[in-house]
Design an enzyme around this catalytic site. Structure first.
Site, short mmCIF file in Angstrom:
data_model
loop_
_atom_site.label_atom_id
_atom_site.label_comp_id
_atom_site.label_asym_id
_atom_site.label_seq_id
_atom_site.Cartn_x
_atom_site.Cartn_y
_atom_site.Cartn_z
N HIS A 77 87.35 -90.03 62.29
CA HIS A 77 86.76 -89.81 60.96
C HIS A 77 85.51 -90.67 60.75
O HIS A 77 84.52 -90.20 60.20
CB HIS A 77 87.82 -90.14 59.90
N GLU A 113 81.36 -82.99 52.18
CA GLU A 113 82.34 -83.78 52.90
C GLU A 113 83.73 -83.16 52.74
O GLU A 113 84.03 -82.56 51.72
CB GLU A 113 82.34 -85.20 52.33
N HIS A 161 87.94 -83.25 52.52
CA HIS A 161 89.10 -84.05 52.18
C HIS A 161 90.34 -83.21 52.45
O HIS A 161 91.20 -83.02 51.59
CB HIS A 161 89.04 -84.54 50.73
N HIS A 209 92.95 -83.34 54.95
CA HIS A 209 94.28 -83.90 55.19
C HIS A 209 94.92 -84.43 53.91
O HIS A 209 96.06 -84.09 53.60
CB HIS A 209 94.22 -85.00 56.26
N GLU A 223 91.86 -98.12 50.70
CA GLU A 223 90.86 -97.12 50.33
C GLU A 223 90.92 -96.85 48.83
O GLU A 223 90.71 -95.72 48.38
CB GLU A 223 91.02 -95.85 51.17
N ASP A 228 76.15 -79.84 56.65
CA ASP A 228 77.25 -79.09 57.26
C ASP A 228 78.54 -79.88 57.17
O ASP A 228 78.53 -81.11 57.10
CB ASP A 228 76.95 -78.73 58.71
N ASN A 285 79.29 -83.87 57.89
CA ASN A 285 80.61 -84.46 57.99
C ASN A 285 81.38 -83.65 59.02
O ASN A 285 81.15 -82.45 59.17
CB ASN A 285 81.26 -84.40 56.60
#
Lengths: 218, 738
Positions: free
Chosen positions: B44, B88, B90, B92, B307, B497, B535
């Site tokens: 990641h 971007e 997200h 998962h 995070e 992208d 990403n």
């Protein structure tokens, strides 16, 4: 004419209202920070839409105890013009400047769409540009817009011409008597869930909301 | 201190990677250091499988102010104004906890934008879900949409467009790709380069908690039956805090106190401090005792890897500390000096008097492993690409087939979704969701006779095309995005992208990745829309089932005058319908084959980028000159679906059309075959010569195929579909489904 636009933490239509007052109407506008205790020299005050305090507890419930609100209540009590749009309407009912309450939409979803409205009472200062019964279209954007009040309050609102706008045809959020906006008994405070500032320019394809602001101009 | 093999594996290291860690340090890592290397070298954060291939993407152009490598890309809009944007994933987190996963995806992409000094002005998203009849899919849709709405609406940033598609390969891995664009002045761009020995490092925003620890590592592995147990690795968002963080940052950035600023996203404090040190070629000292925490007894490991959302790290000028504190206090946010910039290249982290980590920043950020993973053409491909049309019965009921398509989850109106998003806040949304591309006004940019400038925004990818041909599919995604923009009157400017694939350690998946990148590179080059940010999301697999390759594209375009925008809706009785471009329908990879015949087979349409350029030039000129009244590109569902959308997709209005075109070979091919490089426009009869003239000048074919008007959509002699039915199929199908 001098407009004031209050900024609470989480307000997000403050700049839009400022834009209408200044760029569209050619008037002056001042932002008022919620921690102030005095209002500047203004002719009309806007409580803009948004998510004051993140809508935590209940929409408007925390904003109502922000320092500026005491000054807002004094201003309204002295006959000052106060317009609450969306979250601003929620703050006005929480602060007691308008009766009733705003609960979660019937479908339990946030709704952003154009809705049909009818101008009802016109004996107040926000309706000079409209005819009674006039059909309008304005966007709504809210999670908690279902107006609720007890029977007696509703009777008084209807009897005294305090219902300013009603949803026409489809009632999007389950509001009591399809109410979309109301004024206080004196007619100097208006709260409405639809966003007139979002439909006041040709470029956006609809100017039905411009009248709410234009009505206030001398 | 030696670690056993299990601890090393739990941190996502191969034995070789672990040996490299030890080599960089000249010793075994401390436990905090092990955690830091783990997140920084995760797929990641490090792009270790894709980085080699991403180098092939075109990233330059006169309009590019800031290309890949920063938080987001920046392009020039003229007159000192710039747009900053990125998309971007997200994926998962959104599968494990749909509401918070999607919400924090939106929150994260917005921080990337406003870290650079821009005020976010619009959000878009690209979603993929599995079979919509499954209960799991329905709950994911409800959660993801509510999460996006909950965050974006509160921030007051309009969600103006996007795409939502369904296919069985997403049953175990949904995709949530969030795009954000912001506006900033060219002389007020902020970067993450720490500088100035002795300058204070200040932590601002929300407090640090235990949420999201090792989120980046989680997002770099496949799912298995135990994935639901990873819920604690998903962060919890608080958009109210982020809104205050945005306003406080904007206020601070208006002054001259900030040297560098970086948001804490994936890998939190670790990533932000290391990247600021590495890109500034300086050292950094942090004292974790000064980090505002919302939980007690947090360890150094937890503080470094948390995070928690809505946090930023900044380097300020010495003496600016009080001004920074005053602004954040005004917004009721924390601001704490947690360290300083020092000489050298070491990042030194102290906690309770001990040094818990002492690492060189460059090797971690720039010498992460890079893999040239083996590639192999997937075995399924040769078989899947074969399509024997003699075994596919032609349609005998065009209205019935059209009903199946227009009311299918992929093609029907997604109003149920976008009405949960505030798409009008900001009063700049000129074209609302539902047309080819969103159009935004840029207030205060009018010049002379020209009105305000406008921004066109579009996201697109056809995962089925990419499954059947990753390279052509990726080209087609770029081409369609650009086509959507020109149909709205915007000239494509640049791209971002978001590459979603399965496990790159599988050579067949790696082949898909490499081919898709080749396709994007070719199309972005040909259409002069360089990639400025992006990403990569890999390991989108559950129990060995990979998603269809989905290289999601988002393009932005510029309108010199926003008044010259155009929509896909037919406007006026009597207007003529003209088909611009190269109508070369194919049934391969089509929505028709998948929906009506249950087949995912054949080749996607041919993507000739020269033809694409010509038809797009033609359409753009026609809109700029005010010649045409509507423009809509042909894509999924082919000509009949494009016509249907032009008739009924404008809310509250519908208008019929009569298309006098008789199929030559197969009926289904004509009406439902899919093609690239084709745009449907409507024009008043007296202006038809202008369309023909422009088409000749642009070198693209143009044929009149019918006229606008009436109460039905008439396709050839046989099929007449009443608008009331067409509207019902289009508008009311999605709500019934969810």
């Amino acid at each position: 004419m001098k407009f004031g636009v209050v900024i609470f933490p989480g307000s997000n239509c403050d700049r839009d209202c400022h834009h209408i007052a200044t760029t569209v109407l050619g008037q002056t506008a001042t932002y008022v920070w919620h921690k102030e205790t005095q209002l500047p020299d203004i002719d009309a005050l806007i409580l803009p839409g948004g998510f004051s305090y993140g809508d935590y507890l209940r929409p408007g419930a925390i904003a109502r105890v922000s320092p500026i609100m005491q000054a807002v209540v004094r201003f309204a009590d002295q006959g000052g013009t106060v317009l609450g749009i969306c979250n601003g309407f929620q703050i006005l009912v929480e602060s007691g400047l308008l009766p009733g309450t705003l609960q979660q939409n019937e479908g339990l979803k946030f709704l952003c769409e154009n809705v049909d409205l009818e101008v009802v009472g016109t004996e107040h200062r926000f309706a000079k540009s409209y005819e009674p019964g006039q059909a309008l279209t304005m966007p709504i954007a809210h999670m908690d817009g279902r107006y609720v009040a007890d029977e007696e309050t509703l009777k008084r609102l209807e009897g005294e011409g305090q219902v300013a706008f009603r949803y026409r045809g489809r009632n999007p959020n389950g509001s009591l008597a399809s109410i979309a906006g109301i004024t206080n008994a004196q007619g100097n405070v208006l709260g409405m869930m639809p966003h007139p500032e979002r439909c006041a320019e040709d470029l956006l394809g609809n100017k039905d909301g411009l009248g709410v602001f234009q009505s206030l101009l001398p | 201190m030696p670690y056993d093999a299990q601890v090393i594996a739990d941190h996502g290291f191969t034995p070789e990677e672990y040996a490299k860690v030890c080599e960089h340090l000249g010793r075994e890592p401390r436990y905090v250091e092990l955690g830091i290397f783990s997140v920084m070298w995760s797929e990641h954060c490090s792009y270790k499988s894709s980085r080699l291939h991403l180098k092939r993407l075109p990233t330059k152009g006169p309009q590019v102010v800031c290309g890949p490598g920063e938080n987001a890309g920046i392009v020039d809009l003229g007159d000192g104004l710039c747009a900053c944007f990125k998309m971007e994933s997200h994926n998962h987190p959104s599968f494990i906890e749909p509401y918070q996963g999607a919400a924090t995806g939106v929150g994260g992409i917005m921080r990337d934008i406003f870290t650079m000094g821009a005020r976010p002005v619009a959000l878009l998203n690209s979603l993929r879900f599995g079979d919509p009849s499954l209960a799991k899919t329905k709950s994911l849709i409800h959660g993801v949409v509510a999460g996006i709405a909950g965050y974006g609406n509160c921030m007051g940033v309009p969600t103006v467009g996007g795409e939502t598609l369904f296919a069985p390969s997403f049953n175990g891995n949904n995709l949530v790709n969030a795009f954000c664009v912001g506006i900033l002045k060219q002389d007020k761009i902020f970067k993450a380069q720490a500088a100035g020995i002795g300058n204070p490092i200040i932590y601002v925003g929300a407090k640090t908690g235990r949420d999201g620890i090792h989120g980046a590592t989680m997002a770099s592995a496949e799912f298995d039956e135990a994935s639901e147990e990873k819920r604690p690795t998903v962060q919890v968002g608080d958009p109210f805090t982020e809104k205050r963080l945005l306003e406080a940052c904007q206020e601070l950035m208006a002054g001259g106190d900030i040297i560098a600023i970086q948001d804490m996203g994936a890998a939190g404090l670790t990533c932000s401090s290391l990247e600021m040190a590495a890109s500034g070629r300086v050292g950094v000292e942090l004292d974790l005792d000064d980090v505002p925490c919302r939980e007690t007894e947090m360890s150094a490991y937890e503080i470094m890897l948390s995070e928690s959302q809505e946090r930023m790290l900044l380097v300020a000028k010495q003496g600016s500390e009080d001004r920074v504190r005053a602004i954040f206090t005004k917004w009721d946010l924390d601001a704490a000096v947690v360290g300083k910039v020092v000489e050298g290249d070491q990042v030194v982290i102290r906690f309770k008097g001990d040094i818990v980590a002492e690492l060189p920043s460059l090797p971690i950020t720039e010498d992460a492993p890079i893999y040239d993973r083996p590639q192999q053409e997937p075995k399924y491909l040769k078989v899947a690409q074969q399509l024997d049309l003699s075994k596919v019965p032609d349609t005998t009921d065009v209205p019935g087939t059209l009903k199946q398509l227009v009311s299918s989850p992929n093609l029907c109106s997604k109003k149920w979704i976008y009405r949960q998003y505030d798409h009008m806040v900001g009063t700049d949304t000129v074209v609302l969701p539902g047309s080819d591309a969103a159009v935004l006004r840029l207030k205060g940019t009018a010049r002379g006779e020209l009105g305000d400038k406008g921004l066109g925004l579009s996201v697109d990818c056809n995962s089925r095309y990419c499954y059947l041909d990753p390279q052509e599919g990726a080209k087609l995604a770029v081409a369609e995005c650009a086509r959507n923009l020109v149909c709205s009157g915007a000239k494509p400017l640049a791209s971002t992208d978001c590459l979603n694939f399965g496990n790159p350690e599988n050579p067949e998946i790696m082949w898909q990745i490499a081919k898709a990148i080749d396709g994007i590179a070719e199309a972005c080059e040909a259409l002069a829309a360089p990639i400025v940010s992006g990403n990569v999301s890999l390991y989108n697999e559950t129990q060995g089932q990979a998603i269809d390759p989905t290289p999601g594209m988002a393009l932005i375009g510029l309108l010199d005058d926003v008044n010259q925008h155009c929509c896909q809706y037919f406007q006026k009785d009597g207007d003529l319908i003209v088909l611009l471009g190269w109508f070369q329908p194919t049934l391969g990879a089509s929505e028709y084959l998948a929906t009506v015949h249950g087949l995912v087979q054949g080749h996607p349409p041919v993507c000739d980028l020269e033809q694409e350029r010509q038809v797009q030039d033609c359409c753009l000129q026609l809109i700029k000159r005010g010649v045409i009244r509507s423009a809509h590109d042909l894509s999924m569902g082919g000509l009949a679906v494009a016509l249907a959308e032009s008739c009924v997709s404008q809310e509250g209005q519908s208008i019929g059309a009569h298309v006098a075109w008789e199929p030559e070979e197969r009926t289904d091919l004509t009406w439902f075959g899919e093609t690239a490089a084709s745009i449907l426009v409507s024009v008043s009869p007296e202006k038809l010569p202008l369309v023909i003239g422009q088409a000749q000048a642009s070198g693209c074919p143009a044929i009149g195929i019918g006229s606008v008007g009436g109460e039905v959509l008439q396709l050839g002699d046989e099929a007449a579909i009443p608008l009331t039915e067409l509207s019902d199929w289009y508008w009311n199908s999605f709500e019934k489904l969810v």
